[in-house]
Design a protein around this motif. Sequence first.
Motif, PDB file in Angstrom:
ATOM      1  N   THR A  80      -5.818   5.730  -9.695  1.00 33.53           N
ATOM      2  CA  THR A  80      -5.843   5.351  -8.283  1.00 33.53           C
ATOM      3  C   THR A  80      -6.564   4.029  -8.103  1.00 33.53           C
ATOM      4  OG1 THR A  80      -5.867   7.683  -7.638  1.00 33.53           O
ATOM      5  CG2 THR A  80      -6.528   6.068  -5.965  1.00 33.53           C
ATOM      6  N   TYR A 127       0.824  -1.201   0.000  1.00 30.74           N
ATOM      7  CA  TYR A 127       0.000   0.000   0.000  1.00 30.74           C
ATOM      8  C   TYR A 127       0.866   1.262   0.000  1.00 30.74           C
ATOM      9  CZ  TYR A 127      -3.635  -3.332   1.228  1.00 30.74           C
ATOM     10  OH  TYR A 127      -4.508  -4.394   1.228  1.00 30.74           O
ATOM     11  N   HIS A 128       0.225   2.354  -0.382  1.00 31.90           N
ATOM     12  CA  HIS A 128       0.888   3.656  -0.476  1.00 31.90           C
ATOM     13  C   HIS A 128       1.113   4.215   0.931  1.00 31.90           C
ATOM     14  CE1 HIS A 128       1.937   7.663  -1.655  1.00 31.90           C
ATOM     15  NE2 HIS A 128       1.655   7.458  -2.933  1.00 31.90           N
ATOM     16  N   HIS A 185       0.161   0.713  -3.655  1.00 31.95           N
ATOM     17  CA  HIS A 185       1.456   1.328  -3.914  1.00 31.95           C
ATOM     18  C   HIS A 185       1.652   1.482  -5.427  1.00 31.95           C
ATOM     19  CE1 HIS A 185       5.751   2.136  -3.891  1.00 31.95           C
ATOM     20  NE2 HIS A 185       5.679   2.269  -2.556  1.00 31.95           N
ATOM     21  N   PRO A 186       2.130   2.644  -5.888  1.00 32.79           N
ATOM     22  CA  PRO A 186       2.262   2.872  -7.339  1.00 32.79           C
ATOM     23  C   PRO A 186       3.098   1.812  -8.050  1.00 32.79           C
ATOM     24  CG  PRO A 186       2.533   4.928  -6.135  1.00 32.79           C
ATOM     25  CD  PRO A 186       2.470   3.838  -5.103  1.00 32.79           C
ATOM     26  N   GLN A 219      -1.271   6.887   2.779  1.00 29.74           N
ATOM     27  CA  GLN A 219      -2.625   6.767   2.233  1.00 29.74           C
ATOM     28  C   GLN A 219      -3.181   5.372   2.496  1.00 29.74           C
ATOM     29  OE1 GLN A 219      -3.211   8.362  -1.778  1.00 29.74           O
ATOM     30  NE2 GLN A 219      -1.227   9.391  -1.656  1.00 29.74           N
TER      31      GLN A 219
END
Length: 809
Positions: A689, A654-655, A677-678, A658
């Motif tokens: 997103t 995960y980001h 996560h990007p 965020q």
Amino acid sequence: MKFTLSWLKSHLDTQADLPAILKALTDIGLEVEGVENPAEKLGAFRIAKVLSAAPHPQADKLQVLSVDAGDGPLQVVCGAPNAREGLVGVFGMPGAVVPANGMVLKVAAIRGVESNGMMCSTRELELGDDHDGIIELPADAPVGRVYADWAGLDDPVVDVSITPNRQDCMGVRGIARDLAAAGIGTLRPLPIPAIAGNGAGPDVRTDDTEGCPAFYARTVKGVKNGPSPDWLQQRLKAVGQRPISTLVDITNYVMIDLGRPLHVYDMATLSGPLVAREAKAGEEVLALNGKSYTLAEGMTVIADDVSVHDIGGIMGGEHSGAQDGTSDVLIECAYFTPERIAVTGQALSLSSDARTRFERGVDPAFLDAGLSIATEMVVRLCGGTPSDPTHAGTPPAAARTISYDPARTLSLAGVAVAEGDQQRILESLGFTVAIESGATEIQDGVPVPVDARWRVTVPTWRRDVEGPAHLVSEVVRIHGLAHVPSTPLPRTPGVARPTATPEQLVERRVRRTAAARGLAEAINWSFLSQKEADAVGGGDWTLANPISEDMKVMRPSLLPGLLSATRRNADRGASAIRLFEIGRRYFRGAHGASTERATVGFVMAGEKAPRGWQSGKAQAFATHDAKAEVLALLAAAGAPVANLQSFGEASGAYHPGQSGTLRLGPKVVLAEYGVLHPSLAKQFGLSGTVVAAELFLDAIPGKRKNGFMRAPYAPPALQAVKRDFAFLVPHALEADTLVRAARNADKKAIVDARLFDVFAGPGVDEGMKSLAIEVTLQPGEKSFSQEELDAISAAVVKAAEKLGGVLRG
């Protein structure tokens, strides 16, 4: 396992038609997967003669033929280099469908010249790989006759599914034996030729008696290798085998016909004696499939003094196989241990027809006979002089005997079969039955007379039969499963008790809640590729024999499967994707044991709301959307949502900043959620997103069983009171922490607290933010007095001050 009808009838003397044979196969447990008759797709192709051939006026490589297919001359444009006057070939009439590509032949103009059909090559008719020219038939082939009828192609191909325990049916003869036992004809005798050897047999031995207990061989000198006869090629092609040369085709034929794999070596490539031994670590062999394999200790190989020539029982080596110029050959007929074959094949990821048979278990008593049959075919088709056979080692062919009571058929299978019929069935399958009368057995130390007992000797080709229950199975399947009566189980009176476990009930509630909230259920594989597993932290369990390299790791997370499904939906134009899955994650537990953890995962991507004249641009999903779904699903699962604490430490999927986790205390994580996560989103080909979450159902505490029903619903008599508070708090303070503190300020009076506003900007000091919360107070038997309300408000303010908050004026 494929075979043609004529091939089957070479072992089975029967007048039964194809439908009767197919029904009998399914009835005795050999499920028919498909039937194909090559003649059906070749019905529109006739034998034709080229009457004349002239150059095409507009193309140098084309000719204009006059072709007679029995109905008079037709003009045909042809580009085959061998097309000429007088050639007899196969002609496709207009309207015929070319089997190789599905093209419908029509009357058409080719470079300005009309063409009425097509002269065909073997590849176009799916009868071979030759495409250099059209088919050339003997000059006396009957013009106008349907080609498939004249060529004997009207021979249906039957594809039968063989279960792993039926190694005896991996040859056509084994299937014929089963059909004969079921009453579909009589099994023809199998002639075993007597080979007069000329000279001593080859120098072979086995030094690996565990992997290769027996190694039989014979040489044939002075052979002439080349294309095999048409009948042999035709049978092999019909079952999907590619003819190579007579010597190789003979080994493939014996393997399919009798279930006996063999191998032929070119003696000119051998140096010294041929030995079955264990491989040395790091040895390499170039197999017949053109690939090189690095061997490990414990694998059985066939080698000479110089190199390895064969991965024993799986695949031969490329440099020692029979070639066009081979003149002296060594025929190998060995027995390889099924367990060793299976382990080696899995380790090398190497499959073959020989491995399929050896790892199921071939007949260990059929070595000498199999070698004689193969030798006779080599001498008959290739010439040469055979030697005496060499018998190295001893095959595990000891007789196995089972004590059997024919009454077990009724007690175990529920079907009464006469003893005479049982004996006939077993003997027709190759079992030997000896009936003992006046037998006794020991019960509580005392000999007690029992009914007649049978001593049944198991044939060497039935490795799967080990006890009386297997004999019952054989009798029942040949007698006919349709004769087994359908007897319902006794029904317990009264209301049936629920059978679902508490865990299953939780999953049902979560599934219904997720669907009701607009999420679509996905069902993904429990296996991942190594790359996908590494993307979410790696997996504990890697499969030794995976379906494929993309499915070798037991999943440690549901996210990779859901993200792949999300990408597939996005690639197909889905603008709003909401997927969830309920499944298991797999980890290594205490002492290396495997543990499965019930989990719920979901992914939301694309548009949360589409663009519109009121909303403007399309709205994307955000962290709070994922958290809302998590809270709803946890509530459905029975988690104490009001007692959960928010933490920011989600996993690396995960980001940062965020995402978050919901916990019961600092250690028990019930869920993690947030924006993906990007880098992970990029790895799965996702843009925009993407929010996701995983809920760990196994971490939710179970409800205590108190034996009582839920408390009756008793709504409060008095209306609730709501009070709003706005606090200036440090910017790093999480809103959930403040809400929880306010809710706990007076647990008796305060029933709820929620955040309704966040503000940071003009009028708020730097490093601070304003959080506004709504607190719900519920009076009991009487309304709150002003003093009580002031006291409760003061408790809320005091709780906020402990967190560094200040009540705004």
